[in-house]
Design an enzyme around this catalytic site. Structure first.
Site, mmCIF file in Angstrom:
data_model
loop_
_atom_site.group_PDB
_atom_site.id
_atom_site.type_symbol
_atom_site.label_atom_id
_atom_site.label_comp_id
_atom_site.label_asym_id
_atom_site.label_seq_id
_atom_site.Cartn_x
_atom_site.Cartn_y
_atom_site.Cartn_z
ATOM 1 N N TRP A 194 0.828 -1.215 0.000
ATOM 2 C CA TRP A 194 0.000 0.000 0.000
ATOM 3 C C TRP A 194 0.856 1.256 0.000
ATOM 4 O O TRP A 194 0.518 2.243 -0.656
ATOM 5 C CB TRP A 194 -0.993 -0.019 1.158
ATOM 6 C CG TRP A 194 -2.025 -1.079 0.943
ATOM 7 C CD1 TRP A 194 -2.149 -2.259 1.610
ATOM 8 C CD2 TRP A 194 -3.043 -1.091 -0.078
ATOM 9 N NE1 TRP A 194 -3.185 -3.004 1.086
ATOM 10 C CE2 TRP A 194 -3.747 -2.308 0.055
ATOM 11 C CE3 TRP A 194 -3.431 -0.201 -1.087
ATOM 12 C CZ2 TRP A 194 -4.824 -2.653 -0.785
ATOM 13 C CZ3 TRP A 194 -4.492 -0.542 -1.917
ATOM 14 C CH2 TRP A 194 -5.171 -1.755 -1.770
ATOM 15 N N LYS A 243 -12.336 -1.834 7.603
ATOM 16 C CA LYS A 243 -11.636 -2.888 8.366
ATOM 17 C C LYS A 243 -11.991 -2.799 9.846
ATOM 18 O O LYS A 243 -12.510 -3.747 10.416
ATOM 19 C CB LYS A 243 -10.137 -2.776 8.163
ATOM 20 C CG LYS A 243 -9.767 -2.979 6.687
ATOM 21 C CD LYS A 243 -8.423 -2.436 6.366
ATOM 22 C CE LYS A 243 -8.260 -2.179 4.877
ATOM 23 N NZ LYS A 243 -8.515 -3.343 4.029
ATOM 24 N N ASP A 256 -1.046 6.310 6.699
ATOM 25 C CA ASP A 256 -2.155 5.470 6.246
ATOM 26 C C ASP A 256 -2.372 4.422 7.332
ATOM 27 O O ASP A 256 -1.577 3.500 7.495
ATOM 28 C CB ASP A 256 -1.776 4.810 4.912
ATOM 29 C CG ASP A 256 -2.850 3.831 4.427
ATOM 30 O OD1 ASP A 256 -3.861 3.645 5.132
ATOM 31 O OD2 ASP A 256 -2.659 3.254 3.339
#
Ligand code: PMP
Length: 361
Positions: free
Chosen positions: A103, A197, A173
């Site tokens: 990511w 999530k 992030d």
């Protein structure tokens, strides 16, 4: 299927049963409102209260000082990969990126389109099995910001503490570990996380941004891509994901009732330990991440062969343990055990692992 199974999916992921039940009860009609959350205006008083509660719950859980804004945006964490450099990477500056997995690489790809970047460290050579030590970071003291990924969802690599970046704004992030533990918020200039999530359904992205950063935003950005728009309109410039924000409100309330992030963290550590202990107990299973970079949220491991990994995932699904196949880019097995994932599910997986090894080892 008449019973809920154990959902190890990386996201969208398991939500607290109590939240689903409350949402179900109130879906047709919010108490005292006579309409569903799916039907009410985002400009209504009722929604104003819902978004206000979602924000105040988050503020309390994360201990957010007043100089941080809380935004509920759309476009996923992926849009933040672009918005961050568009807003905070001036033409004459460079931004530092620390890469600990897939990511972070994607975030860097978008930043490069906006301006100059410096890779302060990359763990790609070692196949993304750990976070760098502080002395491995080649930080630019003049950087516009430093970006890192607190938990790499695909590799299962998590920072145990923030990189030290001095006065340079730290951008994170935190999509896959937000609300899993307390955060020293004063270290951060901006934190973002997709909701799907640890907070709610897909379609909402939480952004927490420190007020002084807003002064750096250049003029001329498209309205929707300028953080000031959303700060000024309190996330209601356009129609937000009303249902998603409502679920975040319920999930954060559930977290408060559980005792907040300290209590959640203790539970997450205990759950992850059960699984890592099972992995370490036998050479049949091999953890992907180095011990001191192991994620509490996404536990990644390999079996002796890809064939066995395939068999493991198929048989686990049949046994009511779903979503264990690793991300297509790295293979192996990944057990995502977010806040709402029950300890009993981890214990069920460990029993399954022992039995699988007995039959196939
Ligand atoms: N960052 C991390 C750490 C992620 O795990 C994900 C999604 N799995 C993303 C970014 C991308 O999020 P989204 O799909 O919300 O754009």
């Amino acid at each position: 299927m008449s019973e809920r199974i154990h959902n190890f999916s990386a996201g969208p992921a398991v939500l607290p049963l109590a939240v689903l039940e409350e949402a179900q009860r109130d879906l047709v009609m919010l108490p005292g409102v006579g309409m569903s959350i799916l039907e009410i205006s985002h400009r209504s008083k009722t929604f104003d209260e819902i978004i206000g509660r979602a924000e105040s719950n988050l503020r309390e859980l994360l201990n957010l000082p007043d100089n941080y804004h809380v935004l509920f945006l759309q476009g996923g964490a992926s849009l933040q990969f672009s918005m961050i450099p568009m807003n905070f990477l001036p033409k004459d500056a460079s931004a530092d990126y620390i890469l600990t997995g897939s990511w972070g690489k994607k975030a860097l790809k978008e930043a490069k389109k906006a301006g100059a970047t410096n890779v302060a460290a990359t763990m790609a050579d070692g196949n993304f099995t750990r976070v760098p030590d502080q002395d491995e970071l080649k930080l630019d003291p003049e950087a516009a910001y430093v970006h890192f990924t607190s938990n790499e969802t695909i590799e299962g690599v998590e920072w145990k503490q923030e990189p030290e970046v001095g006065d340079v704004p730290l951008v994170c992030d935190a999509s896959s570990d937000i609300l899993s533990r307390p955060l020293p918020i004063e270290k951060y200039a901006l934190i973002y996380a997709g909701a799907q999530k640890n907070m709610g359904p897909s379609g909402v992205t939480l952004v927490i941004v420190r007020d002084d950063l807003l002064a750096r935003i250049p003029e001329g950005l498209h309205t929707m891509l300028d953080y000031r728009t959303h700060v000024e309109a309190k996330s209601l410039y356009n129609t937000p994901n009303t249902f998603g924000i409502y679920i975040i409100m319920l999930v954060t309330k559930w977290l408060q009732e559980k005792g907040g992030l300290e209590a959640m963290y203790a539970e997450n550590e205990a759950k992850a330990k059960i699984l890592y202990d099972a992995i370490d107990a036998t050479p049949f299973y091999r953890g992907h991440a180095d011990a001191d970079s192991r994620s509490l949220m996404n536990v990644t491991f390999r079996l002796p062969s890809e064939e066995l990994e395939k068999k493991f995932a198929v048989e686990a699904t049949a046994a009511g343990l779903d979503g264990l196949k690793g991300h297509r880019s790295v293979g192996g097995i990944r057990a995502s055990i977010y806040n709402a994932f029950p300890r009993a599910g981890v214990e069920a997986l460990v029993s399954f692992m022992k039995e699988f090894e007995r039959k196939n080892g």
